[in-house]
Each structure stands twice: as structure tokens, then as C-alpha cells.
Motif scaffolding. Structure first.
Motif, mmCIF file in Angstrom:
data_model
loop_
_atom_site.group_PDB
_atom_site.id
_atom_site.type_symbol
_atom_site.label_atom_id
_atom_site.label_comp_id
_atom_site.label_asym_id
_atom_site.label_seq_id
_atom_site.Cartn_x
_atom_site.Cartn_y
_atom_site.Cartn_z
ATOM 1 N N CYS A 44 65.062 -0.695 8.190
ATOM 2 C CA CYS A 44 65.282 -0.440 6.567
ATOM 3 C C CYS A 44 66.335 -1.621 6.340
ATOM 4 C CB CYS A 44 66.207 0.911 6.818
ATOM 5 S SG CYS A 44 65.400 2.273 7.269
ATOM 6 N N GLN A 45 66.182 -1.964 4.998
ATOM 7 C CA GLN A 45 67.075 -3.003 4.311
ATOM 8 C C GLN A 45 68.331 -2.777 4.244
ATOM 9 O OE1 GLN A 45 65.156 -4.723 0.812
ATOM 10 N NE2 GLN A 45 66.788 -5.203 0.098
ATOM 11 N N GLY A 46 69.337 -3.577 4.202
ATOM 12 C CA GLY A 46 70.490 -3.357 4.083
ATOM 13 C C GLY A 46 71.176 -3.866 2.674
ATOM 14 N N LEU A 47 72.425 -4.192 2.454
ATOM 15 C CA LEU A 47 72.907 -4.895 1.461
ATOM 16 C C LEU A 47 72.389 -6.113 1.018
ATOM 17 C CD1 LEU A 47 76.787 -4.226 2.060
ATOM 18 C CD2 LEU A 47 75.136 -2.907 0.920
ATOM 19 N N VAL A 48 71.991 -6.895 1.908
ATOM 20 C CA VAL A 48 71.228 -8.189 1.295
ATOM 21 C C VAL A 48 69.981 -7.936 0.667
ATOM 22 C CG1 VAL A 48 70.307 -10.520 2.047
ATOM 23 C CG2 VAL A 48 72.329 -9.509 3.471
ATOM 24 N N GLU A 49 69.646 -8.782 -0.419
ATOM 25 C CA GLU A 49 68.394 -8.392 -1.255
ATOM 26 C C GLU A 49 67.392 -9.169 -0.574
ATOM 27 O OE1 GLU A 49 69.195 -8.788 -5.260
ATOM 28 O OE2 GLU A 49 70.714 -7.307 -5.447
ATOM 29 N N ASN A 50 66.730 -8.913 0.521
ATOM 30 C CA ASN A 50 65.822 -9.867 1.460
ATOM 31 C C ASN A 50 64.644 -9.008 1.728
ATOM 32 O OD1 ASN A 50 67.253 -8.238 3.203
ATOM 33 N ND2 ASN A 50 67.347 -9.599 4.737
ATOM 34 N N CYS A 51 64.318 -8.235 0.775
ATOM 35 C CA CYS A 51 62.637 -7.439 0.922
ATOM 36 C C CYS A 51 61.710 -8.502 1.254
ATOM 37 C CB CYS A 51 62.534 -6.651 -0.322
ATOM 38 S SG CYS A 51 62.370 -7.657 -1.799
ATOM 39 N N TRP A 52 61.863 -9.566 0.689
ATOM 40 C CA TRP A 52 60.606 -10.392 1.166
ATOM 41 C C TRP A 52 60.858 -10.856 2.696
ATOM 42 C CZ3 TRP A 52 62.383 -15.218 3.303
ATOM 43 C CH2 TRP A 52 63.595 -15.441 3.195
ATOM 44 N N PHE A 53 61.912 -10.680 3.267
ATOM 45 C CA PHE A 53 62.053 -10.985 4.788
ATOM 46 C C PHE A 53 61.487 -9.806 5.377
ATOM 47 C CE2 PHE A 53 65.056 -10.191 8.500
ATOM 48 C CZ PHE A 53 64.532 -11.207 9.212
ATOM 49 N N LEU A 54 62.132 -8.827 5.158
ATOM 50 C CA LEU A 54 61.660 -7.459 5.601
ATOM 51 C C LEU A 54 60.159 -7.104 5.613
ATOM 52 C CD1 LEU A 54 63.773 -4.997 7.232
ATOM 53 C CD2 LEU A 54 64.597 -6.974 5.734
ATOM 54 N N ALA A 55 59.471 -7.561 4.314
ATOM 55 C CA ALA A 55 58.437 -7.292 4.290
ATOM 56 C C ALA A 55 57.270 -8.150 5.153
ATOM 57 C CB ALA A 55 57.573 -7.621 2.896
ATOM 58 N N ALA A 56 57.781 -9.398 5.463
ATOM 59 C CA ALA A 56 57.075 -10.168 6.311
ATOM 60 C C ALA A 56 57.330 -9.691 7.821
ATOM 61 C CB ALA A 56 57.493 -11.523 6.241
ATOM 62 N N LEU A 57 58.643 -9.161 8.195
ATOM 63 C CA LEU A 57 58.880 -8.675 9.495
ATOM 64 C C LEU A 57 58.166 -7.368 9.832
ATOM 65 C CD1 LEU A 57 60.480 -9.495 11.782
ATOM 66 C CD2 LEU A 57 62.419 -8.152 10.616
ATOM 67 N N GLN A 58 57.863 -6.659 8.890
ATOM 68 C CA GLN A 58 57.138 -5.519 9.076
ATOM 69 C C GLN A 58 55.624 -5.753 9.432
ATOM 70 O OE1 GLN A 58 58.016 -2.446 9.338
ATOM 71 N NE2 GLN A 58 59.878 -2.457 8.600
ATOM 72 N N ALA A 59 55.065 -7.033 8.653
ATOM 73 C CA ALA A 59 53.662 -7.296 8.907
ATOM 74 C C ALA A 59 53.823 -7.926 10.387
ATOM 75 C CB ALA A 59 53.398 -8.450 8.051
ATOM 76 N N LEU A 60 54.773 -8.336 10.935
ATOM 77 C CA LEU A 60 54.936 -8.977 12.064
ATOM 78 C C LEU A 60 54.711 -8.092 13.408
ATOM 79 C CD1 LEU A 60 55.368 -11.740 13.702
ATOM 80 C CD2 LEU A 60 57.747 -11.037 13.764
ATOM 81 N N THR A 61 55.092 -6.844 13.076
ATOM 82 C CA THR A 61 55.100 -5.807 14.002
ATOM 83 C C THR A 61 53.768 -5.106 14.140
ATOM 84 O OG1 THR A 61 55.624 -4.066 12.318
ATOM 85 C CG2 THR A 61 57.488 -5.168 13.390
ATOM 86 N N PHE A 62 52.731 -5.585 13.546
ATOM 87 C CA PHE A 62 51.263 -5.099 13.648
ATOM 88 C C PHE A 62 50.658 -5.989 14.626
ATOM 89 C CE2 PHE A 62 52.639 -2.744 9.858
ATOM 90 C CZ PHE A 62 51.900 -1.510 9.778
ATOM 91 N N HIS A 63 51.067 -7.191 15.121
ATOM 92 C CA HIS A 63 50.511 -7.882 15.959
ATOM 93 C C HIS A 63 51.528 -8.267 16.974
ATOM 94 C CE1 HIS A 63 47.754 -8.686 12.756
ATOM 95 N NE2 HIS A 63 48.755 -8.764 11.769
ATOM 96 N N GLN A 64 51.284 -7.615 18.147
ATOM 97 C CA GLN A 64 52.150 -7.708 19.320
ATOM 98 C C GLN A 64 52.374 -9.052 19.799
ATOM 99 O OE1 GLN A 64 54.670 -5.389 20.647
ATOM 100 N NE2 GLN A 64 54.386 -4.666 18.593
ATOM 101 N N ASP A 65 51.396 -9.829 20.098
ATOM 102 C CA ASP A 65 51.489 -11.153 20.773
ATOM 103 C C ASP A 65 52.177 -11.880 19.847
ATOM 104 O OD1 ASP A 65 49.322 -10.921 18.700
ATOM 105 O OD2 ASP A 65 48.052 -12.435 19.780
ATOM 106 N N ILE A 66 51.881 -11.989 18.481
ATOM 107 C CA ILE A 66 52.681 -12.923 17.560
ATOM 108 C C ILE A 66 54.170 -12.246 17.551
ATOM 109 C CG2 ILE A 66 53.095 -13.785 15.249
ATOM 110 C CD1 ILE A 66 49.980 -12.945 14.718
ATOM 111 N N PHE A 67 54.173 -11.194 17.604
ATOM 112 C CA PHE A 67 55.698 -10.681 17.584
ATOM 113 C C PHE A 67 56.596 -11.100 18.847
ATOM 114 C CE2 PHE A 67 58.726 -7.128 18.948
ATOM 115 C CZ PHE A 67 59.317 -6.885 17.452
ATOM 116 N N ALA A 68 55.850 -10.791 19.749
ATOM 117 C CA ALA A 68 56.316 -11.385 21.117
ATOM 118 C C ALA A 68 56.824 -12.792 21.302
ATOM 119 C CB ALA A 68 55.712 -10.969 22.379
#
Length: 687
Positions: A96-120
Motif C-alpha cells: 500500500c502506498q504511503g505519504l510519498v506520491e510514488n505510485c510509479w515506484f509501487l506500480a513497478a514493484l507490484q510488477a516485480l512480484t509476479f516474477h520470483q526469480d527477478i524479485f529474488a
């Protein structure tokens, strides 16, 4: 002149105002394992003094106004009785996003979680709050061409209730997301430096991949096929909605907001097949209220979203050659004010040629499904921040031109001169300059030799950059990196005239050998005929340096043969010097110096030219004729020494450009080494 397009969102930034030789501050590398072992041995928790639990790590601007009154920094053990760094359960990866307006960072991070080897690879999995816990964690990011390991302590900012004020997990005992955000904030200066960004930037920082940006209003007809290939080739995808005055629209979308593309599906309904795109809001709430619930039709997707960003680990997405091996080349460069910051062709024709130039040979591949007459080539240009704080240095408008070169230029390593660019059109006639970190273009090129010229939109703007090229098979190198020292017969004949016969022959009849004092007297009293007049003066120190370079038998004097070599070079260099000293000041500025070196027939890298100004210039980095002569003689002679030392093909293991760099920095040491009969090639090895 080629059509020039500038996509402009804000006022074009002016020159950054840094010294042209100021280096980008290096990222402080901390050894995670050594720090962990030290903390475990001393039985204490790690405290990161390089990114302290202090308001300075949050920022200095508008973000501070959003902070709770009693901001505190606490470790996860003080926030939950059983904190967990990472849980393999898919649902526990939701953030969940916090006070920082970094939805762009969170959106990319969520994409990362779909690829466990890249995530690791980004989030090392052997970290926990139990086994070998010492309050220290680390994460890996691709940072301007190299993977860096970023270390942080686990002190996180919270409000009075003990709630994380920045990124948090849906499950309050999971902390990998909050710690990764802290590491990313450290990488770019502060939490506030994450306020503005593009999904594409974070996707590249997580993977080192290459981005493809598709404007959905002008999406290609095969958009669904592109999405399908991207999904099956494990690409990471994000998208952006249109800007608007209303934050949350009636349809449930957030205006000017980044989303993660988490999947696609083709379904059959009573009206026929329907292509669906599944999206996720990084806020963890507020979803699309239109047809198909948290999915939407491809048609709605194209209407309600502006950009689709696809980050590929290999650039075969657009070429339809999945599974093939691709080559990847990376070159680092700099635009330097007065030297290599030539600006775009449409902005200033006269200095465009001064930009860094890169020779690209696109080679055919036999196993390609496409015709041998067409090769897919992806070229990416990325500018590097001049400040460690990501948002304190506005992006310059950057782009590049690609030229196909004629046969006469294909084997030369010299930079292309202004005449070439007035006579040839770039392959990418509709050039686009963007005030974004990275500009990427996909080309279909026939096998041939090309030249890439990266530039800023306006001249005299300074920045560092990296140039990346992806293709099935190619060769990439910077032009102007090697030297060629031949004087043409025309030049030699020109300086074998009456001046030599009448004056110097008589002088050397009386003085078979001359020392540095006599050399100074000759050079300062000779009549420099046939040249425009300005005062020429050689110091004793300069004459001693010249003598040391040309004194082949180390006698401390010059013979008539040795002086003859010097005289021809002096006249040639003076002609070049006066031709390029357009200000008639008797000194070359950086622009004139760059042109003068090119005029001599010698190609030097931009970095060596800059070092030349530092080593031989005055406090204003201007070069006198005396200094110009000393440097050019040193370059010629050391170049010859280099070639002599590598005649067996196995000798020195330094590139010639590296040798020249050492000449500028430690000339006396290299001169002695090259003359010493016991000189050892192993001493120069950089293997």
C-alpha cells in the motif's frame, strides 16, 4: 534539415552550471556481509550513518508538511511482535502506498512480484528478523549501467500509533516493501526524491532491461499480439492514466496515476471474443468500476490510459524473434560544455559534430527469420543525474541521430566533421527529444555501418549518459578513441623549403648539437614567416620538455636530424593553431582546441582532450601555442612507443586510449618507462 520534435512538459532547463570536469558523485558502496558480521560479532544492531534516521533522509520540501507531528523511527521488532521480512504467500506481497506520491515506484514493484526469480535478484531472500538478525538489510538495483548493492538499517518512520507513514504491506507484520522503499530512497537521495517519476524508470532499475513505450492513442494494430508476447516472455508492464482535475473519476480510475498490468486474457461472450487487460492500483484500493470488474476491455484500456510501458529483459518483443540470442553493448559518455556539448542538429548546425559519436556496425544473422536485408536494432540513451538527489536535477531534453555512413567513412575511427552532417540526412528524420531519463527507439536496419550521435536539445548543456544498443549481432565503439599519427607527403614537402636550407644548416654547422637553452634561443628569435602575427614565446621549461621527448640518444642535446623532426612539426602545428584560433587571441579555448586536434589528423577521445586542457591550460583552461606543441609532441611519441611495444601482438594489455590518458596524468613516469631498456610489459598489464 531533419524535422525536429520536442515533447515538452515543462520549461527546458538551462545549463546545469557545474564545472565541466566535476564527476558525478559516486554511490558509497557498503559491504553488507562485512557489516553484518561485524554487528553480529559485537552483538549490536546496525546503524546506517550514511542514511540516518533523521528528517534529512525524508527531504527538505513539500513532503515535510505531510508528516505527522511526533514522527519516530522504529525497528520492526518494536512495531510487531513477530515481524516477517518476506513471505512467499502471493497475497502477502501486496503493498500500500504511503505519504510519498510514488505510485510509479509501487506500480513497478507490484510488477516485480509476479516474477520470483527477478524479485529474488532485487530482494535477496536470505534475510530475516530471526536468523542472523542485526538490524541490517540490503537490496540490489541496476543503477546507470551497473548493479549496485544498497545497504540500510531497519529503522522506519512511523506515526504516534506505530503505523508506517510510507510504503506498508497489506499484512502489517511484513516489512520487505518498506525496507526496499528505504533503500531506493537512499539510492536517489531521500524519500522526497521519489515523489515524481515514471513506471519505466523503476522497471529498468529493477531489471536492467530495455523499455518500450506505446502511446495508446496511436497504438499499433497488433497491440494485443504485443501484449501477448510480452506476457509470455515474462516482461514487466505498467501504464499511466490521463491527467485530470478530479483525482478519482466516476469510473473508479485515478487521474494521472500509475497502474500495474498484471495479466491479459481472451474470453468468449455472447457477442464474440473479448480481449481483457487486468490492472492493479498500487494504492491497494479504488478499482475500475466499468465492464469486467478489475479487468477492462482492450478498447477501454486504449481510451482511458495514455501510455503502456513494457520492460523487456531482451528486446525481441517487437521483432517477433522470441528465444533468439541478442547482443548488448553499453558505452558511457559525457556532454561537456565547450567541448562535446554540441546540441541538436536542428538547434545549432555549427557545433553538432562536436557531440560524442559512436560507430555501429550492424551485421547480418544467418538464423534470422527476417530477410538478411533487415535487422532489428534497439538503441537506448539514458542521461545520468548530476546530483545524488534525483529530483534536484531536472532532466535535459535528450535524443540521438542515427546516420548511415558511406564506404569512405566506414573504416575510419575519426569523428565525422561538419561537412558530413550538412550533406547527409539521419535515418531517424523525425527526431524526438524528451525531458525524460531515457529515450529508446526501435529500428529496422539493413546490415551496414552507422554512426550514432547522442545529444541534448540545446548546446552547452552538461550531463553524463549511457548509450545501449541491442541487436542480434553488431559492433559498437566510440569514434575518436584511437590515434593516427601520419603526416602527409604534402605537409612534409611544404616544410622542406628554403627556410631550412638557409638558416638551420648554417647554424648546425657551427653547433652540431644544441641544448635546451640554445633551442629556446632559436625558437624565440626565428622569423615565423607566412603566418599571421602574434607573439610566440617558448619558456626554458617547455624547451627542456621538448628536448627530452626528441632526444633519442639521451645526450641532453638535439642533433640536426632530431631538430629537423621538431621543425616540421612546429610549422605544421602553427598552421593548425592559427587556422583554429578564430579569436586571434593566441590561445585556444576548448571549442577551438577540439577542432585543432581534429585538424592535425589525430583522433583523441573527448576525455583525453579535457585532460589536455587541465594539464596544459591556464586557469581558464585556454591553451597557448607552446602548450599545444608540448602536448601534441607527447601524443605522437607515446603513440609510437605504444605501437612498438605491441608489435608481437601480445604485448601491452592497455588500450591506446588508456595509454594516452596515463600520458596526460603521469607523463614523466611514462616517458621514463618507454625509454628504459629494462621496461617490462608486465608492469603495464591491466588484465
Amino acid at each position: 534539415m531533419p524535422f525536429l520534435l520536442c515533447l515538452k512538459r515543462k520549461k527546458s532547463p538551462g545549463p546545469l552550471g557545474r564545472s565541466i570536469f566535476q564527476k558525478h558523485p559516486p554511490l558509497a558502496q557498503q559491504n553488507y556481509q562485512a557489516l553484518l558480521d561485524m554487528c553480529l560479532k559485537s552483538n549490536r544492531l546496525f546503524t546506517d550513518d550514511t542514511f540516518p534516521a533523521h528528517i534529512s533522509s525524508i527531504g527538505t520540501g513539500a513532503l515535510l508538511k505531510k508528516l505527522p507531528r511526533n514522527l519516530q523511527w522504529k525497528r520492526p521488532h518494536a512495531l510487531h511482535r513477530s515481524p516477517v521480512f518476506y513471505a512467499a504467500n502471493r497475497k502477502q506481497l501486496d503493498l500500500c502506498q504511503g505519504l510519498v506520491e510514488n505510485c510509479w515506484f509501487l506500480a513497478a514493484l507490484q510488477a516485480l512480484t509476479f516474477h520470483q526469480d527477478i524479485f529474488a535478484a532485487v530482494v535477496p531472500q536470505n534475510q530475516s528478523f530471526e536468523r542472523k538478525y542485526a538490524g541490517i538489510f540490503h537490496f540490489r538495483f541496476w543503477h546507470f549501467g551497473e548493479w549496485v548493492d544498497v545497504v540500510v538499517d531497519d529503522r522506519l518512520p512511523v506515526n504516534e500509533a506505530g503505523e508506517l507513514i510510507f510504503v506498508s504491506s497489506v499484512y502489517k507484520n511484513v516489512f520487505w516493501g518498506a525496507l526496499l522503499e528505504k533503500a531506493y530512497a537512499k539510492l536517489y537521495g531521500s524519500y522526497e526524491d521519489l515523489q515524481i517519476g515514471q513506471v519505466s524508470e523503476a522497471l529498468v532499475d529493477f531489471t536492467g532491461g530495455v523499455n518500450i513505450r506505446i502511446k495508446l492513442a496511436a497504438a499499433p494494430p497488433d497491440l494485443w499480439d504485443i501484449l501477448t508476447r510480452a506476457t509470455y516472455s515474462r516482461s514487466l508492464m505498467g501504464c499511466q492514466t490521463h491527467l485530470g482535475t478530479t483525482k478519482v473519476l466516476k469510473n473508479g480510475l485515478v487521474a494521472g496515476h500509475a497502474y500495474t498490468v498484471t495479466g491479459i486474457r481472451k474470453v468468449t461472450c455472447q457477442y464474440g471474443p473479448e480481449n481483457l487487460v487486468r490492472l492493479r492500483n498500487p494504492w491497494g484500493k479504488i478499482e475500475w468500476k466499468g465492464d469486467w470488474s478489475d479487468r477492462m476491455s482492450l478498447q477501454d484500456f486504449k481510451i482511458h490510459f495514455v501510455d503502456l510501458m513494457i520492460c523487456k529483459l531482451t528486446p525481441d518483443l517487437m521483432s517477433k524473434e522470441d528465444g533468439k540470442k541478442w547482443m548488448y553493448s553499453l558505452k558511457r559518455g559525457r556532454w561537456v560544455k565547450g567541448s562535446t556539448a554540441g546540441g541538436s542538429l536542428g538547434f545549432c548546425n555549427g557545433t553538432f559534430w562536436m557531440n560524442p559519436q559512436y560507430w555501429l556496425n550492424v551485421l547480418p544473422v544467418e538464423d534470422s527469420k527476417k530477410s538478411l536485408g533487415s535487422c532489428n536494432v534497439v538503441i537506448s540513451l539514458m542521461q545520468k543525474h548530476s546530483s545524488k538527489h534525483r529530483n534536484r536535477a531536472p532532466h535535459l531534453f535528450i535524443g540521438f541521430s542515427l546516420y548511415k555512413v558511406d564506404l569512405q567513412y566506414q573504416e575510419s575511427n575519426r569523428k565525422l566533421l561538419p561537412a558530413f552532417f550538412t550533406q547527409h540526412q539521419p535515418v531517424n528524420k523525425h527526431q524526438v527529444f524528451l525531458d525524460e531519463r531515457e529515450v529508446t527507439h526501435d529500428f529496422q536496419l539493413e546490415p551496414c555501418v552507422y554512426v550514432i550521435v547522442p545529444s541534448t536539445l540545446e548546446p552547452q548543456q552538461e550531463a553524463e549518459f549511457i548509450l545501449r544498443v541491442f541487436s542480434r549481432k553488431h559492433v559498437l565503439r566510440e569514434m575518436g578513441g584511437n590515434t593516427s599519427f601520419t603526416l602527409s607527403k604534402e605537409i612534409v614537402d611544404r616544410y622542406e623549403g628554403k627556410i631550412w636550407e638557409d638558416f638551420f644548416t648554417k647554424y648546425f654547422e657551427q653547433n652540431p648539437e644544441i641544448n635546451a637553452v640554445q633551442l629556446q634561443r632559436i625558437l624565440n628569435n626565428v622569423s615565423w614567416r607566412n603566418f599571421q602575427s602574434f607573439h610566440l614565446s617558448f619558456s626554458l621549461d617547455a624547451c627542456q620538455g621538448i628536448l627530452a621527448l626528441l632526444d633519442l640518444n639521451t645526450s641532453g642535446t638535439l642533433s640536426i636530424q632530431e631538430f629537423r623532426v621538431l621543425w616540421k612539426r612546429l610549422l605544421f602545428y602553427l598552421e593548425v593553431f592559427q587556422k583554429r584560433n578564430t579569436s586571434r587571441s593566441g590561445k585556444l579555448d576548448l571549442v577551438e582546441l577540439h577542432a585543432a586536434v581534429q585538424e592535425t589528423g589525430i583522433s583523441l577521445s573527448n576525455e583525453v582532450c579535457n585532460l589536455m586542457a587541465i594539464r596544459y591550460g591556464d586557469p581558464h583552461l585556454k591553451i597557448s601555442f607552446e602548450s599545444f606543441v608540448c602536448f601534441m609532441l607527447r601524443v605522437e611519441i607515446m603513440g609510437e612507443a605504444f605501437r612498438n611495444l605491441t608489435q608481437d601482438g601480445r604485448g601491452i594489455y592497455l588500450q591506446e586510449s588508456e595509454v594516452l590518458k596515463k600520458i596526460c596524468l603521469q607523463p614523466q613516469k611514462w616517458q621514463k618507462s618507454c625509454r628504459n631498456s629494462s621496461f617490462s610489459l608486465s608492469n603495464c598489464s591491466s588484465r
